[in-house]
Scaffold this active site. Structure first.
Site, PDB file in Angstrom:
ATOM      1  N   ARG A 205       0.725  -1.068   0.047  1.00 26.28           N
ATOM      2  CA  ARG A 205      -0.168  -0.089   0.163  1.00 26.28           C
ATOM      3  C   ARG A 205       1.000   1.028   0.420  1.00 26.28           C
ATOM      4  O   ARG A 205       0.762   2.407  -0.531  1.00 26.28           O
ATOM      5  CB  ARG A 205      -0.844   0.215   1.544  1.00 26.28           C
ATOM      6  CG  ARG A 205      -1.505  -1.339   0.980  1.00 26.28           C
ATOM      7  CD  ARG A 205      -2.865  -0.906   2.848  1.00 26.28           C
ATOM      8  NE  ARG A 205      -3.258  -2.375   2.434  1.00 26.28           N
ATOM      9  CZ  ARG A 205      -3.507  -2.821   3.628  1.00 26.28           C
ATOM     10  NH1 ARG A 205      -3.298  -3.007   4.998  1.00 26.28           N
ATOM     11  NH2 ARG A 205      -4.275  -4.431   3.619  1.00 26.28           N
ATOM     12  N   PHE A 220     -11.654  -5.322  -4.906  1.00 29.78           N
ATOM     13  CA  PHE A 220     -11.833  -6.588  -3.280  1.00 29.78           C
ATOM     14  C   PHE A 220     -11.205  -5.873  -2.565  1.00 29.78           C
ATOM     15  O   PHE A 220      -9.839  -5.738  -2.086  1.00 29.78           O
ATOM     16  CB  PHE A 220     -10.589  -7.584  -4.011  1.00 29.78           C
ATOM     17  CG  PHE A 220     -11.061  -8.364  -5.101  1.00 29.78           C
ATOM     18  CD1 PHE A 220     -11.606  -9.108  -5.333  1.00 29.78           C
ATOM     19  CD2 PHE A 220     -10.349  -8.014  -6.222  1.00 29.78           C
ATOM     20  CE1 PHE A 220     -12.339  -9.844  -6.434  1.00 29.78           C
ATOM     21  CE2 PHE A 220     -11.050  -8.403  -7.592  1.00 29.78           C
ATOM     22  CZ  PHE A 220     -12.069  -9.176  -7.641  1.00 29.78           C
ATOM     23  N   ASP A 241     -16.150  -4.014  -2.495  1.00 33.12           N
ATOM     24  CA  ASP A 241     -16.126  -5.270  -2.608  1.00 33.12           C
ATOM     25  C   ASP A 241     -17.778  -6.361  -2.919  1.00 33.12           C
ATOM     26  O   ASP A 241     -18.369  -5.643  -2.470  1.00 33.12           O
ATOM     27  CB  ASP A 241     -15.861  -5.538  -1.531  1.00 33.12           C
ATOM     28  CG  ASP A 241     -15.350  -6.019  -0.779  1.00 33.12           C
ATOM     29  OD1 ASP A 241     -13.920  -6.437  -0.221  1.00 33.12           O
ATOM     30  OD2 ASP A 241     -16.228  -7.533   0.304  1.00 33.12           O
ATOM     31  N   ASN A 268     -19.990  -7.431  -7.587  1.00 35.09           N
ATOM     32  CA  ASN A 268     -18.883  -9.067  -8.043  1.00 35.09           C
ATOM     33  C   ASN A 268     -17.977  -7.806  -8.598  1.00 35.09           C
ATOM     34  O   ASN A 268     -18.101  -7.461  -9.420  1.00 35.09           O
ATOM     35  CB  ASN A 268     -19.891 -10.202  -8.566  1.00 35.09           C
ATOM     36  CG  ASN A 268     -19.461 -10.686  -8.802  1.00 35.09           C
ATOM     37  OD1 ASN A 268     -17.594 -10.479  -9.197  1.00 35.09           O
ATOM     38  ND2 ASN A 268     -19.852 -12.420  -9.317  1.00 35.09           N
ATOM     39  N   ASP A 289      -6.541  -6.922  -5.824  1.00 34.62           N
ATOM     40  CA  ASP A 289      -6.706  -7.680  -4.923  1.00 34.62           C
ATOM     41  C   ASP A 289      -7.815  -8.940  -4.450  1.00 34.62           C
ATOM     42  O   ASP A 289      -8.309  -8.690  -3.379  1.00 34.62           O
ATOM     43  CB  ASP A 289      -5.408  -6.489  -2.957  1.00 34.62           C
ATOM     44  CG  ASP A 289      -4.996  -7.448  -2.154  1.00 34.62           C
ATOM     45  OD1 ASP A 289      -4.653  -8.746  -3.071  1.00 34.62           O
ATOM     46  OD2 ASP A 289      -5.739  -7.530  -1.548  1.00 34.62           O
ATOM     47  N   CYS A 329      -2.528 -13.516  -3.353  1.00 34.95           N
ATOM     48  CA  CYS A 329      -1.373 -14.779  -3.095  1.00 34.95           C
ATOM     49  C   CYS A 329      -1.488 -15.729  -2.734  1.00 34.95           C
ATOM     50  O   CYS A 329      -2.092 -16.648  -1.550  1.00 34.95           O
ATOM     51  CB  CYS A 329      -2.606 -13.692  -1.356  1.00 34.95           C
ATOM     52  SG  CYS A 329      -4.188 -14.505  -1.623  1.00 34.95           S
TER      53      CYS A 329
END
Ligand code: SAH
Length: 386
Positions: A205, A220, A241, A268, A289, A329
Site C-alpha cells: 500500500r 476487492f 467489495d 462482484n 487484490d 496471494c
C-alpha cells in the site's frame, strides 16, 4: 521421548532444510497427537526434533536439528527473536505480524499484534497443545493487554482440532483502533477476516501510494486497505467489495480518516469491470487484490483464467500512463505463472505495460529460503505505457 522414524527421502528433505515431512515419508510412529518428538532417520540416528500430528498430511514439522531435545527455552528464544526482529524494522504501524510460522522457525504458529493486543493462531496439534506455555511466554516477552486465540481457520479441522475463538489472557475489546502510516482503522479482532486486517499488504500500500493519482478504482477492497491509503492522492476514489459488511466498514473508515470522496459499493468485481468497460469508464490508478483463487494445485488453471480476466479488463480501463497494482496471494500460483498471466493479459488487451515494481508480502512476513510455502503474496506495480 516419543519418536517418529522417517524414510531416506524424509531424511533428505530435512537435510535440504525443509521443515515439513509428509505422511508418505513417515515409516514408524511411537507418539501421540501433538507430542514433541525425536525424529529418527533410516539408520536409527536422531536427526532432530519436531511437532507431531496424527491427523495432518504433514505429520512432522521440524523444530530443531541434532540430538538435543527442545525445551521451553527454545520457544522463549525464538519468540523473543521474532519480536526483536519486528522492533528492528521500525515499522510505521501499530499493527503487524509478530510471528510468521515457518518464516520465524516457529512452524504452524501465527501471531499478529494490534496495538496492545495479540491475536494467536495455532495451526497444528503440536502448537495447540503448547498454547498455555506460549501464552505465558508472550505475556513475559510482550506484556500485551490481551491475547485472543483466533483458532477458527478451516485448516484446523484438517488437524482434527476444534474451530474456536477464545481469550487466552487479559481482555479483548469489541474493536481496536490501529494505525498504518497515515491511516487509522477500527479492527474487529473477533470476527474480521484473517486476524482482523490484511497486514501482509502494508508495504505494498505504501509503495502504491508513490504512484497513485487521478481516478482510483480499488477492487476487492475489504475494509479499504488500499483505497484509504491511496485516496488522499486521488481526487476521485471508488472501492468495490462483494461483502456488504466490508463496504459498510470502508464507509466508516473513510469517515474516520476524513476522506469523504471515497465511495464504496457492493459489487462482484468480475461483473463490475465488464460493466465499467462497456460504459467507457477510465481510471488512472487501479488495484486488484483478490482472494486466493488457487486454494490447491487442481484449481491452478481456473485461477489463472480468473486472474487473467480481471487483469485484462483492468488494463483496458487504464488511461495511458496509468498504474495497475495487481496482486495474488495464492501460494500455488508462482511468481513466474503470475508474470506469464500478466503477459497474456497485456497481449490480449493490446495494452503495453511496464513493470515499475515487483513486490511481495511485507517484511514482517518473512520468507524462509528453501521453503516456498512461506512466499505466497505477489504484487506487481504496472504502468500502461500508451
Ligand atoms: N485489498 C484488501 C484485502 C482484500 S481480501 C486489503 O488491502 O486489505 C479479498 C476481498 O475480496 C474480501 O474482502 C472479499 O469479500 C472480496 N471478494 C471476494 N470475491 C469477490 C468478488 N468476486 N467481487 C468483489 N469482491 C470480492
Amino acid at each position: 521421548m516419543p519418536s517418529v522414524t522417517v524414510s531416506a527421502r524424509g531424511e533428505q528433505r530435512i537435510r535440504g532444510g525443509h521443515p515439513w515431512i509428509y505422511r508418505a515419508d513417515v515409516v514408524d510412529v511411537a507418539a501421540s497427537a501433538g507430542d514433541t518428538v525425536a525424529v529418527i532417520g533410516p539408520r536409527q540416528r536422531v536427526l532432530g526434533h519436531a511437532l507431531f500430528s496424527d491427523r495432518s498430511q504433514i505429520p512432522v514439522r521440524m523444530l530443531t536439528r541434532g540430538e538435543a531435545p527442545p525445551g521451553l527455552e527454545l520457544w522463549r528464544t525464538r519468540l523473543a527473536n521474532a519480536v526483536r526482529f519486528r522492533e528492528s524494522l521500525h515499522l510505521d504501524a501499530t499493527a503487524y505480524r509478530l510471528v510468521h510460522g515457518e518464516g520465524d522457525l516457529l512452524p504452524s504458529l501465527v501471531i499478529d499484534r494490534y496495538g496492545h493486543y495479540l491475536v494467536v493462531q495455532a495451526l497444528s496439534q503440536g502448537v495447540d497443545r503448547l498454547l498455555p506455555e506460549i501464552t505465558r511466554l508472550l505475556v513475559e516477552i510482550a506484556s500485551p493487554a490481551g491475547i485472543l486465540a483466533r483458532n477458527d481457520p478451516r485448516v484446523r479441522s484438517l488437524e482434527g482440532l476444534e474451530q474456536k475463538v477464545e481469550v487466552l489472557h487479559g481482555t479483548i475489546p469489541e474493536s481496536v483502533l490501529v494505525r498504518e502510516g497515515p491511516v487509522e482503522y477500527d479492527v474487529d479482532l473477533w470476527k474480521g477476516q484473517k486476524t482482523g486486517l490484511f497486514l501482509d499488504q502494508r508495504e505494498n500500500r505504501e509503495a502504491a501510494a508513490r504512484y497513485a493519482r487521478g481516478r482510483l478504482l480499488d477492487c476487492f477492497s475489504y475494509n479499504g486497505g488500499f483505497a484509504l491509503r491511496l485516496a488522499r492522492d486521488c481526487p476521485h476514489a471508488e472501492a468495490l467489495d462483494i461483502s456488504a459488511d466490508a463496504v459498510a466498514r470502508i464507509g466508516r473508515n473513510a469517515a474516520r480518516n476524513n476522506l469523504p470522496h471515497l465511495q464504496a459499493r457492493e459489487a462482484n468485481v468480475f461483473d463490475e469491470l465488464r460493466r465499467l468497460e462497456k460504459g467507457g469508464a477510465r481510471y488512472d490508478t487501479i488495484v486488484l487484490d483478490p482472494p486466493a483463487f488457487a486454494k490447491n494445485k487442481a484449481s491452478i488453471p481456473n485461477a489463472l483464467a480468473g486472474y487473467k480476466e480481471i487483469n485484462l479488463r483492468a488494463m483496458r480501463l487504464l488511461t495511458p500512463g496509468g498504474y495497475l497494482v495487481t496482486c495474488s496471494c495464492s501460494y500455488n500460483v508462482s511468481e513466474a505463472m503470475f508474470a506469464d498471466m500478466i503477459h497474456e493479459a497485456s497481449v490480449d488487451s493490446h495494452t503495453p505495460v511496464t513493470i515499475v515494481e515487483k513486490r511481495m508480502q511485507g517484511r514482517d512476513h518473512p520468507v524462509l529460503v528453501g521453503v516456498p510455502e512461506t512466499y505466497y503474496l505477489k504484487c506487481f506495480i504496472l504502468r500502461r505505457v500508451e
